[in-house]
Design a protein around this motif. Structure first.
Motif, short mmCIF file in Angstrom:
data_model
loop_
_atom_site.label_atom_id
_atom_site.label_comp_id
_atom_site.label_asym_id
_atom_site.label_seq_id
_atom_site.Cartn_x
_atom_site.Cartn_y
_atom_site.Cartn_z
N UNK A 51 -11.59 6.07 -7.12
CA UNK A 51 -10.98 6.69 -5.94
C UNK A 51 -11.02 5.79 -4.69
N UNK A 52 -12.05 5.00 -4.53
CA UNK A 52 -12.13 4.10 -3.38
C UNK A 52 -11.05 3.03 -3.49
N UNK A 53 -10.87 2.47 -4.67
CA UNK A 53 -9.83 1.46 -4.90
C UNK A 53 -8.45 2.06 -4.62
N UNK A 54 -8.22 3.27 -5.10
CA UNK A 54 -6.94 3.95 -4.87
C UNK A 54 -6.69 4.09 -3.37
N UNK A 55 -7.69 4.51 -2.62
CA UNK A 55 -7.51 4.69 -1.18
C UNK A 55 -7.32 3.37 -0.45
N UNK A 56 -7.97 2.30 -0.91
CA UNK A 56 -7.72 0.98 -0.32
C UNK A 56 -6.27 0.56 -0.51
N UNK A 57 -5.78 0.74 -1.73
CA UNK A 57 -4.40 0.38 -2.06
C UNK A 57 -3.42 1.22 -1.23
N UNK A 58 -3.67 2.51 -1.16
CA UNK A 58 -2.78 3.40 -0.40
C UNK A 58 -2.81 3.07 1.09
N UNK A 59 -3.97 2.75 1.60
CA UNK A 59 -4.09 2.39 3.01
C UNK A 59 -3.37 1.08 3.29
N UNK A 60 -3.54 0.09 2.42
CA UNK A 60 -2.89 -1.21 2.65
C UNK A 60 -1.36 -1.09 2.60
N UNK A 61 -0.84 -0.38 1.62
CA UNK A 61 0.61 -0.19 1.55
C UNK A 61 1.11 0.56 2.78
N UNK A 62 0.36 1.54 3.23
CA UNK A 62 0.75 2.32 4.40
C UNK A 62 0.71 1.48 5.67
N UNK A 63 -0.21 0.52 5.75
CA UNK A 63 -0.22 -0.40 6.88
C UNK A 63 1.06 -1.23 6.88
N UNK A 64 1.39 -1.78 5.74
CA UNK A 64 2.59 -2.62 5.63
C UNK A 64 3.84 -1.82 5.99
N UNK A 65 3.92 -0.59 5.50
CA UNK A 65 5.09 0.26 5.72
C UNK A 65 5.06 1.00 7.05
N UNK A 66 3.98 0.84 7.78
CA UNK A 66 3.80 1.48 9.09
C UNK A 66 3.98 3.00 9.02
N UNK A 67 3.40 3.59 8.00
CA UNK A 67 3.45 5.05 7.86
C UNK A 67 2.18 5.64 8.49
N UNK A 68 2.32 6.12 9.70
CA UNK A 68 1.18 6.64 10.46
C UNK A 68 0.54 7.84 9.76
N UNK A 69 1.36 8.72 9.21
CA UNK A 69 0.82 9.90 8.54
C UNK A 69 -0.05 9.50 7.35
N UNK A 70 0.45 8.59 6.53
CA UNK A 70 -0.30 8.15 5.35
C UNK A 70 -1.54 7.35 5.74
N UNK A 71 -1.47 6.58 6.81
CA UNK A 71 -2.65 5.88 7.30
C UNK A 71 -3.72 6.87 7.71
N UNK A 72 -3.33 7.90 8.42
CA UNK A 72 -4.27 8.95 8.82
C UNK A 72 -4.92 9.57 7.58
#
Length: 174
Positions: A51-72
């Motif tokens: 789960x930690x790896x999944x959240x790192x991946x999701x956070x990094x992609x969301x940073x790149x895509x500038x998705x504020x909701x997903x970053x939150x």
């Protein structure tokens, strides 16, 4: 935006935040069959992955895509899953702070960037090979599915201007 007592005390009488922009639409209510299909892909892709790896991946992609909701959402879920604030703060500069991450996490982050930014035209063989060295084939397929899924969620979030700041960890049980 929800401001807790500590934030309120720190910013009292000195800071005036910009108004919260409303979402453009509640797409999940307008197309529930699409949302349900996305959610099923979400559940299937992350099954049996750390789960930690999944959240790192999701956070990094969301940073790149500038998705504020997903970053939150994914920074909160990462912290709830045991991730450290320091590693989350370093995530946007992971190449310069490699020593914060395992080789497996580094391979996942590199693959996340390659799959997320397809404007370069492809996922380089060396990036894929590094990921294949760190993940069993079934894990690798699921990792690619996690990356694909977060990119789709990001596109819904950005296009519909989903509003960050209201998510609570685990709000959407995965």
């Amino acid at each position: 935006m929800t401001i807790n007592a500590e934030d309120s005390a720190r910013t009292a009488d000195t800071t005036h935040y910009a108004p919260e922009e409303p979402a453009r639409m509640a797409w999940h209510s307008l197309a529930p069959e699409v949302y349900k299909a996305m959610f099923q892909l979400e559940l299937a892709s992350r099954k049996d992955l750390d789960p930690v790896l999944v959240e790192l991946v999701k956070t990094r992609a969301s940073q790149i895509n500038q998705c504020a909701y997903c970053l939150d959402m994914h920074t909160k879920d990462a912290l709830a899953a045991g991730e450290t604030t320091e590693r989350l703060l370093q995530l946007s500069a992971w190449r310069e702070s490699r020593h914060f991450y395992t080789e497996k996490e580094l391979a996942a982050l590199e693959l996340t960037e390659a799959v997320t930014v397809l404007t370069d035209g492809f996922v380089p063989d060396e990036v894929y090979a590094r990921a294949a060295e760190q993940f069993e084939e079934t894990e690798l397929v699921k990792l690619i599915a996690v990356i694909t899924t977060i990119n789709a969620w990001n596109r819904f979030g950005v296009a519909t201007r989903a509003v960050p700041g209201h998510y609570k960890p685990g709000m959407f049980k995965h």
